[in-house]
Scaffold this active site. Structure first.
Site, PDB file in Angstrom:
ATOM      1  N   VAL A  11       0.876  -1.168   0.000  1.00 29.83           N
ATOM      2  CA  VAL A  11       0.000   0.000   0.000  1.00 29.83           C
ATOM      3  C   VAL A  11       0.913   1.217   0.000  1.00 29.83           C
ATOM      4  CG1 VAL A  11      -2.008  -1.072   1.089  1.00 29.83           C
ATOM      5  CG2 VAL A  11      -0.222  -0.086   2.517  1.00 29.83           C
ATOM      6  N   SER A  12       0.375   2.344  -0.421  1.00 29.32           N
ATOM      7  CA  SER A  12       1.211   3.537  -0.583  1.00 29.32           C
ATOM      8  C   SER A  12       1.507   4.267   0.720  1.00 29.32           C
ATOM      9  CB  SER A  12       0.554   4.512  -1.557  1.00 29.32           C
ATOM     10  OG  SER A  12       0.464   3.899  -2.821  1.00 29.32           O
ATOM     11  N   SER A  13       0.644   4.127   1.731  1.00 28.87           N
ATOM     12  CA  SER A  13       0.890   4.840   2.985  1.00 28.87           C
ATOM     13  C   SER A  13       0.494   3.978   4.176  1.00 28.87           C
ATOM     14  CB  SER A  13       0.111   6.157   3.018  1.00 28.87           C
ATOM     15  OG  SER A  13      -1.272   5.899   3.108  1.00 28.87           O
TER      16      SER A  13
END
Length: 185
Positions: A11-13
């Protein structure tokens, strides 16, 4: 000998949820990154590659979870196939077997990888537009200042030649480089 089923989740964050990715797949090991897919410099991806052995299958929820750049995506999958590892992208239902390849799957892979890269480019463009619009409205961007204007003035008064700069920085809870930036402004 049957290889292991290894999962890679990204996931990006840190605030995003990883639970929907590979939830119904029986895995022997899972590696999860909370980082951008803009490049392949990700700690858990490195650990995953070091863990994988000939005969293993790497399970990835979707192509864009492995990479957002077509060149990186192709390089990663090719390196895995050379290593004898198969790659299964579940959302796209594409399997790249280490021992064989299908021209149609290669075409689909290239097209979907190009779309992932295109999507990343659009995200960056929207981000730039949003920043420009916020600046045009006079909105301040970035973290709020750590010190008030009164504190900055006090620091400048205290930081006379010969004054203990480390002590001043410590008194205001800032680093010495930050103190020097304040004094230079």
């Amino acid at each position: 000998m049957k290889g292991h089923n290894v999962g890679y989740i990204r996931v990006s964050s840190g605030s995003q949820n990883t639970e929907r990715q590979l939830a119904d797949i029986a895995l022997d090991a899972t590696f999860t990154d909370k980082a951008s897919g803009k490049n392949t410099d990700r700690p858990e991806l490195d650990k995953c590659f070091n863990h994988l052995r000939r005969g293993d299958t790497l399970h990835v929820h979707s192509i864009d979870r492995l990479a957002r750049n077509l060149k990186d995506l192709q390089t990663l999958v090719d390196a895995l196939k050379i290593k004898g590892v198969s790659v299964h992208f579940h959302k796209e239902n594409l399997i790249f077997d280490a021992s064989a390849s299908s021209p149609m799957q290669e075409l689909m892979f290239q097209m979907l990888g190009a779309f992932a890269q295109f999507e990343r480019t659009l995200i960056k463009e929207r981000q730039r537009e949003g920043i420009a619009a916020a600046k045009a409205r006079g909105q301040k961007l970035g973290a709020p200042p750590k010190l008030s204007l009164a504190q900055v003035a006090e620091i400048k008064d205290l930081a006379l030649p010969g004054a203990d700069k480390s002590a001043i920085a410590k008194q205001f809870g800032i680093s010495r480089p930050t103190l020097y930036k304040i004094l230079a402004a």
